[in-house]
Motif scaffolding. Structure first.
Motif, PDB file in Angstrom:
ATOM      1  N   THR A  48      -2.991  -1.220  17.991  1.00  0.00           N
ATOM      2  CA  THR A  48      -3.326  -0.347  16.962  1.00  0.00           C
ATOM      3  C   THR A  48      -5.006   0.344  16.944  1.00  0.00           C
ATOM      4  O   THR A  48      -5.482  -0.720  17.215  1.00  0.00           O
TER       5      THR A  48
ATOM      6  N   HIS B 191      -6.256  -3.704  17.521  1.00  0.00           N
ATOM      7  CA  HIS B 191      -5.948  -5.199  17.957  1.00  0.00           C
ATOM      8  C   HIS B 191      -4.416  -4.906  18.730  1.00  0.00           C
ATOM      9  O   HIS B 191      -3.788  -4.260  18.617  1.00  0.00           O
TER      10      HIS B 191
ATOM     11  N   MET C 168     -10.035  -6.060   7.390  1.00  0.00           N
ATOM     12  CA  MET C 168      -9.209  -6.202   8.787  1.00  0.00           C
ATOM     13  C   MET C 168      -9.651  -7.829   8.944  1.00  0.00           C
ATOM     14  O   MET C 168     -10.728  -7.791   9.782  1.00  0.00           O
TER      15      MET C 168
ATOM     16  N   HIS D 152       0.807 -11.749  10.305  1.00  0.00           N
ATOM     17  CA  HIS D 152       1.526 -11.260  11.168  1.00  0.00           C
ATOM     18  C   HIS D 152       0.948 -10.519  12.155  1.00  0.00           C
ATOM     19  O   HIS D 152       0.198 -10.330  12.079  1.00  0.00           O
TER      20      HIS D 152
ATOM     21  N   ARG E 181      -8.725   1.969  -1.223  1.00  0.00           N
ATOM     22  CA  ARG E 181      -8.880   2.119   0.606  1.00  0.00           C
ATOM     23  C   ARG E 181      -8.405   3.025   2.017  1.00  0.00           C
ATOM     24  O   ARG E 181      -6.548   2.835   1.448  1.00  0.00           O
TER      25      ARG E 181
ATOM     26  N   ASP F  34       2.603  -7.467  14.643  1.00  0.00           N
ATOM     27  CA  ASP F  34       3.347  -5.853  14.095  1.00  0.00           C
ATOM     28  C   ASP F  34       4.521  -5.914  15.791  1.00  0.00           C
ATOM     29  O   ASP F  34       5.620  -5.551  14.740  1.00  0.00           O
TER      30      ASP F  34
ATOM     31  N   LYS G 186      -4.341   1.222   0.741  1.00  0.00           N
ATOM     32  CA  LYS G 186      -3.884  -0.138  -0.621  1.00  0.00           C
ATOM     33  C   LYS G 186      -5.115   0.670  -1.959  1.00  0.00           C
ATOM     34  O   LYS G 186      -6.486   0.283  -1.518  1.00  0.00           O
TER      35      LYS G 186
ATOM     36  N   THR H 148      -2.649  -8.368   2.513  1.00  0.00           N
ATOM     37  CA  THR H 148      -1.407  -8.020   4.311  1.00  0.00           C
ATOM     38  C   THR H 148      -1.454  -9.359   4.460  1.00  0.00           C
ATOM     39  O   THR H 148      -2.328  -9.832   4.630  1.00  0.00           O
TER      40      THR H 148
ATOM     41  N   TRP I 244      -7.055   1.136  14.451  1.00  0.00           N
ATOM     42  CA  TRP I 244      -7.389   0.753  12.435  1.00  0.00           C
ATOM     43  C   TRP I 244      -8.317   1.502  12.614  1.00  0.00           C
ATOM     44  O   TRP I 244      -9.096   0.800  12.223  1.00  0.00           O
TER      45      TRP I 244
ATOM     46  N   PHE J 141       0.675  -1.126  -0.186  1.00  0.00           N
ATOM     47  CA  PHE J 141       0.295   0.328  -0.284  1.00  0.00           C
ATOM     48  C   PHE J 141       0.961   1.159  -0.818  1.00  0.00           C
ATOM     49  O   PHE J 141       1.864   1.434   0.632  1.00  0.00           O
TER      50      PHE J 141
ATOM     51  N   ALA K  10      -5.186  -8.669   6.071  1.00  0.00           N
ATOM     52  CA  ALA K  10      -5.836  -8.119   5.189  1.00  0.00           C
ATOM     53  C   ALA K  10      -5.863  -8.326   3.837  1.00  0.00           C
ATOM     54  O   ALA K  10      -5.015  -8.322   2.892  1.00  0.00           O
TER      55      ALA K  10
ATOM     56  N   LEU L 259      -2.822   4.331   5.529  1.00  0.00           N
ATOM     57  CA  LEU L 259      -2.373   3.133   5.244  1.00  0.00           C
ATOM     58  C   LEU L 259      -3.235   2.818   3.631  1.00  0.00           C
ATOM     59  O   LEU L 259      -4.632   2.289   3.797  1.00  0.00           O
TER      60      LEU L 259
ATOM     61  N   HIS M  62      -3.026 -10.581  11.944  1.00  0.00           N
ATOM     62  CA  HIS M  62      -3.331 -10.405  11.535  1.00  0.00           C
ATOM     63  C   HIS M  62      -3.387 -10.238  10.214  1.00  0.00           C
ATOM     64  O   HIS M  62      -2.337  -9.894   9.903  1.00  0.00           O
TER      65      HIS M  62
ATOM     66  N   ALA N 208      -3.816   3.417  10.268  1.00  0.00           N
ATOM     67  CA  ALA N 208      -3.209   3.783  11.491  1.00  0.00           C
ATOM     68  C   ALA N 208      -2.613   4.079  12.529  1.00  0.00           C
ATOM     69  O   ALA N 208      -1.569   5.050  12.481  1.00  0.00           O
TER      70      ALA N 208
HETATM   71  O1  LIG Z   1      -3.782  -2.041   6.450  1.00  0.00           O
HETATM   72  C1  LIG Z   1      -3.371  -3.161   6.049  1.00  0.00           C
HETATM   73  O2  LIG Z   1      -3.776  -3.925   4.881  1.00  0.00           O
HETATM   74  C2  LIG Z   1      -2.711  -4.187   7.491  1.00  0.00           C
HETATM   75  C3  LIG Z   1      -2.635  -2.851   9.037  1.00  0.00           C
HETATM   76  C4  LIG Z   1      -1.524  -3.737   9.496  1.00  0.00           C
HETATM   77  O3  LIG Z   1      -0.675  -4.812   9.584  1.00  0.00           O
HETATM   78  C5  LIG Z   1      -1.986  -2.973  10.954  1.00  0.00           C
HETATM   79  O4  LIG Z   1      -2.315  -2.436  11.067  1.00  0.00           O
HETATM   80  O5  LIG Z   1      -1.356  -3.617  12.117  1.00  0.00           O
END
Ligand SMILES: O=C(O)CCC(=O)C(=O)O
Length: 257
Positions: A134, A197, A149, A118, A214, A120, A107, A115, A136, A63, A205, A105, A203, A218
């Motif tokens: 976070t 989160h 997400m 993973h 999009r 963070d 996209k 995404t 979001w 993104f 996406a 972010l 998480h 965050a």
């Molecule tokens: O916005 C996304 O696609 C992923 C965001 C993300 O990984 C995060 O905010 O930790």
């Protein structure tokens, strides 16, 4: 907007159990429009400067990412540092919190970029890793079609897993076989709603298959008292910090009581 966003004890308990929660209508009406427009203006300014043929880092392949938008726009700052948001982060984590950083972010459509699953916190230069979180925030509706997400509930308790390479992700079950059998929860959001989160919660996406961008910001918080662990990170690399030094002061402002 007011400082108060109601959270029930059940919501706080659900966040602490599952490692994520969806909160609706956190920012509404004129505030949502002003916040969205201010973030989008900074993203637009940044993207206008970029060479379309540049080599893209791992985030850029997924993104358009603008880090610490709050430092670039007084309007964005007034929302990112707002006590309404800081108090949500503080009540959910049960701790006083500082801003770690924000990032827009955005996209792009039709790139097919998801995404990957993973966590963070393993990417971050922090000696304490359990209570970062976070918000979001969807600046426009976030849907399955445009890449909202998904979370694996309870995975904030999985420690010591190697950080996923976002540009070249391994299969989730190779990275974290413990997640086999867990059912992801996908959170579609109306604009102005958010997911929160824990930085250790796995998480994901999906790709943006809609016709438009999009748009998300965050906002990431860390407990007051978090200290520096020397690891390369764009936010701390220019600061010349020593191991163990507290991340505080005006670059990491306190945003809760
Ligand atoms: O916005 C996304 O696609 C992923 C965001 C993300 O990984 C995060 O905010 O930790």
């Amino acid at each position: 907007m007011t400082n108060d966003y109601p959270l029930t004890p059940q919501q706080i308990a659900a966040y602490q159990r599952d490692g994520y929660i969806q909160l609706n209508d956190v920012i509404t009406g004129d505030d949502l429009t002003a916040f969205r427009d201010a973030v989008a203006a900074v993203v637009k300014e940044d993207t206008a400067r970029l060479d379309p043929n540049r080599t893209r880092n791992s985030y850029e392949q997924i993104f358009i990412q603008c880090v610490n938008v709050w430092q670039r726009s007084p309007a964005v700052k007034s929302y990112v540092l707002h006590r309404r948001l800081g108090s949500i982060a503080s009540r959910l984590s049960g701790l006083s919190v500082r801003l770690w950083h924000d990032h827009a972010l955005f996209k792009e459509p039709h790139t097919g970029a998801k995404t990957p699953w993973h966590q963070d916190t393993p990417y971050w230069p922090h000696q304490q890793k359990m209570h970062q979180l976070t918000l979001w925030v969807a600046l426009q509706d976030a849907t399955i079609q445009n890449g909202c997400m998904s979370f694996l509930p309870g995975t904030q308790k999985l420690l010591d897993i190697e950080p996923v390479n976002l540009a070249n992700p391994q299969d989730l079950y190779d990275v974290a076989p413990q997640t086999k059998g867990l059912k992801p929860v996908t959170c579609e959001l109306k604009a102005g709603s958010c997911t929160v989160h824990n930085g250790m919660t796995f998480h994901y996406a999906g790709p943006n298959r809609s016709a438009g961008m999009r748009e998300v910001i965050a906002i990431i918080y860390m407990p007051d008292g978090t200290t520096y662990a020397p690891t390369t990170h764009p936010v701390t690399d220019p600061l010349g910090l020593q191991a163990g030094q507290k991340l505080n002061g005006e670059l990491f402002p306190l945003v809760s009581d």
